[in-house]
Write a protein that holds these residues in place. Structure first.
Motif, PDB file in Angstrom:
ATOM      1  N   SER A  32       0.933  -1.374  -0.111  1.00 34.44           N
ATOM      2  CA  SER A  32      -0.082   0.035   0.043  1.00 34.44           C
ATOM      3  C   SER A  32       0.786   1.111  -0.054  1.00 34.44           C
ATOM      4  N   LEU A  33       1.991   1.266   0.761  1.00 33.47           N
ATOM      5  CA  LEU A  33       2.785   2.606   0.880  1.00 33.47           C
ATOM      6  C   LEU A  33       3.523   2.767  -0.628  1.00 33.47           C
ATOM      7  N   LYS A  34       3.856   1.655  -1.008  1.00 32.99           N
ATOM      8  CA  LYS A  34       4.752   1.766  -2.395  1.00 32.99           C
ATOM      9  C   LYS A  34       3.649   2.541  -3.601  1.00 32.99           C
ATOM     10  N   SER A  35       2.357   2.098  -3.409  1.00 31.11           N
ATOM     11  CA  SER A  35       1.248   2.441  -4.277  1.00 31.11           C
ATOM     12  C   SER A  35       1.145   4.125  -3.938  1.00 31.11           C
ATOM     13  N   GLU A  36       0.992   4.338  -2.739  1.00 33.76           N
ATOM     14  CA  GLU A  36       0.947   5.714  -2.484  1.00 33.76           C
ATOM     15  C   GLU A  36       2.286   6.590  -2.951  1.00 33.76           C
ATOM     16  N   ILE A  37       3.553   5.936  -2.712  1.00 36.43           N
ATOM     17  CA  ILE A  37       4.790   6.821  -3.090  1.00 36.43           C
ATOM     18  C   ILE A  37       4.477   6.873  -4.543  1.00 36.43           C
ATOM     19  N   LYS A  38       4.502   5.857  -5.379  1.00 36.92           N
ATOM     20  CA  LYS A  38       4.264   5.594  -6.687  1.00 36.92           C
ATOM     21  C   LYS A  38       3.573   7.077  -7.408  1.00 36.92           C
ATOM     22  N   SER A  84      18.724   1.052   0.929  1.00 32.56           N
ATOM     23  CA  SER A  84      19.651   2.173   0.814  1.00 32.56           C
ATOM     24  C   SER A  84      19.088   3.191  -0.334  1.00 32.56           C
ATOM     25  N   TYR A  85      18.176   2.860  -1.357  1.00 30.92           N
ATOM     26  CA  TYR A  85      17.822   3.442  -2.402  1.00 30.92           C
ATOM     27  C   TYR A  85      16.500   4.289  -1.874  1.00 30.92           C
ATOM     28  N   LEU A  86      15.886   3.721  -0.758  1.00 27.28           N
ATOM     29  CA  LEU A  86      14.500   4.578  -0.169  1.00 27.28           C
ATOM     30  C   LEU A  86      15.297   5.894   0.419  1.00 27.28           C
ATOM     31  N   VAL A  87      16.516   5.463   1.240  1.00 23.22           N
ATOM     32  CA  VAL A  87      17.064   6.463   2.019  1.00 23.22           C
ATOM     33  C   VAL A  87      17.514   7.621   1.027  1.00 23.22           C
ATOM     34  N   ILE A  88      18.244   7.116   0.217  1.00 27.14           N
ATOM     35  CA  ILE A  88      18.858   8.045  -0.970  1.00 27.14           C
ATOM     36  C   ILE A  88      17.745   8.774  -1.591  1.00 27.14           C
ATOM     37  N   SER A  89      16.725   8.193  -1.957  1.00 26.66           N
ATOM     38  CA  SER A  89      15.591   9.186  -2.161  1.00 26.66           C
ATOM     39  C   SER A  89      15.059  10.005  -1.415  1.00 26.66           C
ATOM     40  N   MET A  90      14.818   9.667   0.007  1.00 24.80           N
ATOM     41  CA  MET A  90      14.433  10.645   1.041  1.00 24.80           C
ATOM     42  C   MET A  90      15.359  11.849   1.083  1.00 24.80           C
ATOM     43  N   ILE A  91      16.677  11.752   1.137  1.00 27.17           N
ATOM     44  CA  ILE A  91      17.635  12.528   1.395  1.00 27.17           C
ATOM     45  C   ILE A  91      17.501  13.330   0.109  1.00 27.17           C
ATOM     46  N   SER A  92      17.530  12.886  -1.176  1.00 30.54           N
ATOM     47  CA  SER A  92      17.480  13.637  -2.266  1.00 30.54           C
ATOM     48  C   SER A  92      16.225  14.657  -2.634  1.00 30.54           C
ATOM     49  N   THR A  93      15.192  14.147  -1.930  1.00 32.11           N
ATOM     50  CA  THR A  93      13.935  14.876  -1.929  1.00 32.11           C
ATOM     51  C   THR A  93      14.197  16.018  -1.128  1.00 32.11           C
ATOM     52  N   LEU A 149       7.706  12.172   1.683  1.00 26.66           N
ATOM     53  CA  LEU A 149       8.507  12.060   2.591  1.00 26.66           C
ATOM     54  C   LEU A 149       7.878  11.089   3.628  1.00 26.66           C
ATOM     55  N   TYR A 150       6.589  11.462   3.993  1.00 24.52           N
ATOM     56  CA  TYR A 150       5.958  10.766   5.003  1.00 24.52           C
ATOM     57  C   TYR A 150       5.676   9.183   4.961  1.00 24.52           C
ATOM     58  N   TYR A 151       5.293   8.818   3.489  1.00 29.24           N
ATOM     59  CA  TYR A 151       5.154   7.618   3.138  1.00 29.24           C
ATOM     60  C   TYR A 151       6.447   6.952   3.002  1.00 29.24           C
ATOM     61  N   SER A 152       7.402   7.477   2.360  1.00 30.05           N
ATOM     62  CA  SER A 152       8.696   6.936   2.322  1.00 30.05           C
ATOM     63  C   SER A 152       9.013   6.402   3.813  1.00 30.05           C
ATOM     64  N   LYS A 153       9.087   7.282   4.738  1.00 30.96           N
ATOM     65  CA  LYS A 153       9.454   6.900   6.201  1.00 30.96           C
ATOM     66  C   LYS A 153       8.508   5.835   6.483  1.00 30.96           C
ATOM     67  N   LYS A 154       7.227   5.847   6.396  1.00 32.03           N
ATOM     68  CA  LYS A 154       6.505   4.620   6.760  1.00 32.03           C
ATOM     69  C   LYS A 154       7.139   3.399   6.139  1.00 32.03           C
ATOM     70  N   LEU A 155       7.323   3.563   4.748  1.00 33.20           N
ATOM     71  CA  LEU A 155       7.771   2.114   4.138  1.00 33.20           C
ATOM     72  C   LEU A 155       9.026   1.875   4.708  1.00 33.20           C
ATOM     73  N   LEU A 156      10.040   2.898   4.913  1.00 34.18           N
ATOM     74  CA  LEU A 156      11.168   2.501   5.499  1.00 34.18           C
ATOM     75  C   LEU A 156      11.186   1.885   6.794  1.00 34.18           C
ATOM     76  N   ASP A 157      10.328   2.292   7.708  1.00 38.31           N
ATOM     77  CA  ASP A 157      10.079   1.606   8.927  1.00 38.31           C
ATOM     78  C   ASP A 157       9.668   0.245   8.871  1.00 38.31           C
ATOM     79  N   SER A 158       8.652   0.055   7.907  1.00 41.98           N
ATOM     80  CA  SER A 158       8.054  -1.389   7.577  1.00 41.98           C
ATOM     81  C   SER A 158       9.126  -2.129   7.181  1.00 41.98           C
ATOM     82  N   TRP A 159      10.038  -1.806   6.294  1.00 40.74           N
ATOM     83  CA  TRP A 159      11.015  -2.778   5.842  1.00 40.74           C
ATOM     84  C   TRP A 159      12.118  -2.929   6.903  1.00 40.74           C
ATOM     85  N   PHE A 160      12.393  -2.160   7.619  1.00 37.82           N
ATOM     86  CA  PHE A 160      13.375  -2.106   8.583  1.00 37.82           C
ATOM     87  C   PHE A 160      12.838  -3.249   9.790  1.00 37.82           C
TER      88      PHE A 160
END
Length: 169
Positions: A32-38, A84-93, A149-160
């Motif tokens: 669901s989070l990947k869908s929102e981020i997309k 790592s790509y998700l973190v890079i994406s968040m920092i780049s944003t 950034l919000y959805y990426s953080k939630k996705l990162l937490d979920s993956w972690f």
């Protein structure tokens, strides 16, 4: 085991589904989070294309100078299932999207202050003061980037969390 068209297995009324395997919660959340981020990335690409169109209009002088005012925007794209790509994406944003928006809003602040205090605008976009239109676009862009950034953080937490659970087992 009963077929779809055949009778139900003997000794069951159909309420014994609780013992069956279920999709883990972090996988459901990931989808669901990947869908929102997309969706948000597509919205960012659309905003970016609008900015590119505006910059092309400015570069090729298709409108008089007081009809446009280009500003920068960068939209990083997100590869699949890689922390790592998700973190890079968040920092780049943050660096390439939010920071330029903050800089642009500070750069336009004297013009906004002049418009507010004196009611004078020197540049216009389709009949509206350029400062007002740009601040409106900045508000929309900040919301889009903020949600990403919000959805990426939630996705990162979920993956972690899911990787930590795998390590415990």
């Amino acid at each position: 085991m009963a077929s779809r068209a055949g009778p139900r297995a003997a000794g069951t009324d159909g309420s014994d589904f609780r013992h069956r395997e279920r999709v883990a919660e972090h996988f459901q959340m990931s989808v669901s989070l990947k869908s929102e981020i997309k969706k948000l990335i597509y919205l960012q690409v659309a905003l970016w294309l609008l900015v590119v169109a505006q910059m092309c209009v400015a570069h090729f002088k298709l409108l008089p100078h007081d009809q446009h005012h280009p500003f920068p925007l960068w939209t990083p794209l997100l590869p699949r299932n890689n922390i790592s790509y998700l973190v890079i994406s968040m920092i780049s944003t943050g660096l390439f999207s939010i920071a330029p928006l903050i800089y642009g809003s500070m750069e336009m602040f004297p013009m906004a202050q002049q418009l507010y205090r004196h009611g004078k605008a020197y540049r216009f976009i389709f009949g509206f003061s350029a400062v007002s239109v740009m601040y409106l676009l900045i508000v929309v862009a900040v919301q889009v980037h903020g949600w990403q950034l919000y959805y990426s953080k939630k996705l990162l937490d979920s993956w972690f969390t899911s990787t930590q659970e795998k390590k415990k087992k």
